[in-house]
Structures are given as C-alpha cells and as structure tokens.
Design an enzyme around this catalytic site. Sequence first.
Site, PDB file in Angstrom:
ATOM      1  N   GLY A 193       0.788  -1.236   0.000  1.00 15.02           N
ATOM      2  CA  GLY A 193       0.000   0.000   0.000  1.00 15.02           C
ATOM      3  C   GLY A 193       0.816   1.281   0.000  1.00 15.02           C
ATOM      4  N   ILE A 227      -8.062  -9.988 -10.949  1.00 12.67           N
ATOM      5  CA  ILE A 227      -8.546  -9.532 -12.258  1.00 12.67           C
ATOM      6  C   ILE A 227     -10.028  -9.161 -12.116  1.00 12.67           C
ATOM      7  CG2 ILE A 227      -8.931 -10.198 -14.672  1.00 12.67           C
ATOM      8  CD1 ILE A 227      -5.965 -10.083 -14.043  1.00 12.67           C
ATOM      9  N   ASN A 257      -4.770   2.143 -13.329  1.00 11.95           N
ATOM     10  CA  ASN A 257      -3.884   1.158 -12.704  1.00 11.95           C
ATOM     11  C   ASN A 257      -2.450   1.659 -12.790  1.00 11.95           C
ATOM     12  OD1 ASN A 257      -3.028  -1.481 -11.704  1.00 11.95           O
ATOM     13  ND2 ASN A 257      -2.305  -1.891 -13.796  1.00 11.95           N
ATOM     14  N   HIS A 289       1.412   0.393 -13.085  1.00 10.95           N
ATOM     15  CA  HIS A 289       2.156  -0.814 -13.478  1.00 10.95           C
ATOM     16  C   HIS A 289       3.658  -0.496 -13.457  1.00 10.95           C
ATOM     17  CE1 HIS A 289       2.693  -4.672 -15.483  1.00 10.95           C
ATOM     18  NE2 HIS A 289       3.662  -4.084 -16.152  1.00 10.95           N
TER      19      HIS A 289
END
Length: 191
Positions: free
Chosen positions: A12, A88, A103, A105
């Site tokens: 986190g 997912i 998102n 990545h």
Amino acid sequence: MLKIAVLVSGGGSNLQAIIDAIAAKNLKAEISVVIADRDCYGLERARVNKINAVLVDRKLHKLDLSKQLDMQIPCDCALIVLAGFLSILDSKFIQRWSGKIINIHPSLLPKFGGAGMWGMNVHRAVIDAGEKKSGCTVHYVTEEIDGGNIIEQSVIEVSPNDSSETLQKKVLELEHPTLIKAIKKFTKEVA
Ligand code: GRF
C-alpha cells in the site's frame, strides 16, 4: 471534490502516496474507501488514517469478487485506483466503471505488461532482457490486461549493477509521484 476508491493487495505504498498528497494539499481529493482482496498492510494504512477500509476476500468470493467489490464502492466515486491490486476484474465491472479505473504498473508499457507480468516478474524480465531503461506507467483499465490508454509514464536508467530487487525499489519510489501526477491529469481530463 474528487472521490476516490483505492483497491490494494499489498504494502500500500501507492495508497500512502495518495493519502500524503491529500494531507499536504497537493491533491484535491478524498478517499471514500480502501478495499483489499486479501489481508495486507495496505488495509492497515487505511485504518491508521481513519479511512473506511474493507476486506473483500478473493478466496471467499472467487466468482463474484467483482460484484462484491462493486457493492463496496459508493456510486459517487469518480475514480477507482488500482494501487497494486492483484485480482482480475470482470468485464461487467470494467464496463460499469469504464473511463474511471486507472492502474499503476511497474514497467514502461506496452513493454513488460500482460498476463503474468506483475510484481518481481516484471523487474526480473526487464533485467533478463538487458533493458537500459525501465519505469512505471499509469493507464486506464480496459478488458485487455495492461492495455488501456496511458495517462502518465516515468523513466529511470537501469544500471549494470541493478538486480531485480534494486530495480523494484527504484521503480516503486518513482511510482508515487507518477501516480499523483496521473490522478491530477485525470481530474483535468474529466472536468
Ligand atoms: C507496485 O509496484 C505497483 O506498480 C504494482 O504493485 C506494486 C504495489 O506496491 N502493481 P504498493 O502496494 O503500492 O506498495
């Protein structure tokens, strides 16, 4: 005020970056809920910061995980941030929140993205490929894994001495400001 739901599965630190940016008044937003798909330190960070924290266990809700997650997200959320979220999401969820899910990545997408490219796998693949540069990408979430439009990308040099572990640390540090920049950009785009 931009209302955000943050989905986490791990440490986190990206969630913390959002919390800190809001506290420092560097980001005009409010975290409505933090949802985890497993018990993780991200949940603890939410609790410590008195943010509504919910565990939707992926093992209990295998097939209807996305539905259960959806039920925890207030309708007035304008943005869902996948901050190290590993499950997912199904197409129904993605369509319902289309254009509102982003998102982060840990690679320079489209390189080193797609199925199986998560966590250390990414950094190992970057090192094995002898890449001179790596970095991180914030992108919109579509049904194609890691395939949505890119909002923000940051680049770092990969040094010859880097291992996948040292690269992971460097990229993670870079992710935090990149995520904040991306959320600000998102806010402007939807305004
Ligand atoms: C980050 O490297 C992120 O890019 C990836 O998972 C990691 C999560 O880190 N998707 P944290 O939980 O935010 O510390």
